[in-house]
Design an enzyme around this catalytic site. Sequence first.
Site, PDB file in Angstrom:
ATOM      1  CE  LYS A  10      38.077  18.026  40.907  1.00  0.00           C
ATOM      2  NZ  LYS A  10      36.732  19.140  41.983  1.00  0.00           N
ATOM      3  N   PRO A 191      34.651  14.201  32.683  1.00  0.00           N
ATOM      4  CG  PRO A 191      34.612  11.940  32.216  1.00  0.00           C
ATOM      5  CD  PRO A 191      33.545  13.763  32.106  1.00  0.00           C
ATOM      6  CG  ASN A 192      38.748  11.913  28.165  1.00  0.00           C
ATOM      7  OD1 ASN A 192      39.558  11.939  29.351  1.00  0.00           O
ATOM      8  ND2 ASN A 192      38.162  11.216  27.875  1.00  0.00           N
ATOM      9  NE  ARG A 193      40.944  20.223  31.724  1.00  0.00           N
ATOM     10  CZ  ARG A 193      41.360  19.309  32.639  1.00  0.00           C
ATOM     11  NH1 ARG A 193      40.464  18.187  33.304  1.00  0.00           N
ATOM     12  NH2 ARG A 193      42.111  19.359  33.311  1.00  0.00           N
ATOM     13  CG  LEU A 194      35.589  15.835  25.173  1.00  0.00           C
ATOM     14  CD1 LEU A 194      35.584  14.175  24.880  1.00  0.00           C
ATOM     15  CD2 LEU A 194      35.757  17.074  24.570  1.00  0.00           C
TER      16      LEU A 194
END
Length: 215
Positions: A10, A191-194
């Site tokens: 997700k 977003p982008n696991r950041l």
Amino acid sequence: MQKDLSNYRKSYEKSELTEETVKENPMEQFQKWFYEVEASDGVDEPNAMTVSTIGLDGFPKSRVVLMKKFTFEGIIFYSNYQSEKGKAIEANPSVCLSFFWPNMERQVIIKGTAEKIAENLSDGYFESRPIGSQLGAMVSDQSNVIPSREYLEEELIKLEKKYEGKEIQRPQFWGGYLVRPISMEFWQGRPNRLHDRIRYALQEDYNWKIERLAP
Ligand SMILES: Cc1cc2nc3c(=O)[nH]c(=O)nc-3n(C[C@H](O)[C@H](O)[C@H](O)COP(=O)(O)O)c2cc1C
């Protein structure tokens, strides 16, 4: 048996958390997030939190309880003082509380020390509970092995008869805990696991140090 969940993925995009916008005091930041989650209407019990304790057997144990109050001092929940968690807290008051509010893509992790609240405060809360909950707390020898479901129901019927038309006193073995935080971490999915992670740590001078952690 096997089930592969590696495609569960997700992107978290709802919000952000920055050093510039967080509150100076973590309980104020907690209040802000809590109100936003309440208003979002997407969580049934936004006050449900996980309490982790270090057990007498040396293992950590986590379970869900309901937060019933928060103030600048910390977070209050109610339980049975003789339960597994009660005994764990008596031996080691260091606990961890965590909230996960999936609809807001938020998590809060609080380390702190738990202490029993004043008896009159526990009395006040106990009195405010519906009779069914009062008797339920009395009947349950929480965390102990019982013979059957019927046993519980029979015990409840006995208590209902005993207290019919009478005022019910809070049992001494049941009451509130206040968890005073020493560290509070706010996690906002990005977003982008950041993801954003902002941690408040209580300093010796009782000020809070605010730091960003790598996601
Ligand atoms: C949504 C939810 C709310 C709960 N609220 C409480 C609570 O406020 N107090 C409590 O003692 N147990 C509560 N429980 C039950 C605890 O998770 C746990 O089973 C119980 O406290 C015994 O834990 P222990 O044996 O580790 O002490 C709740 C469970 C759930 C799932």
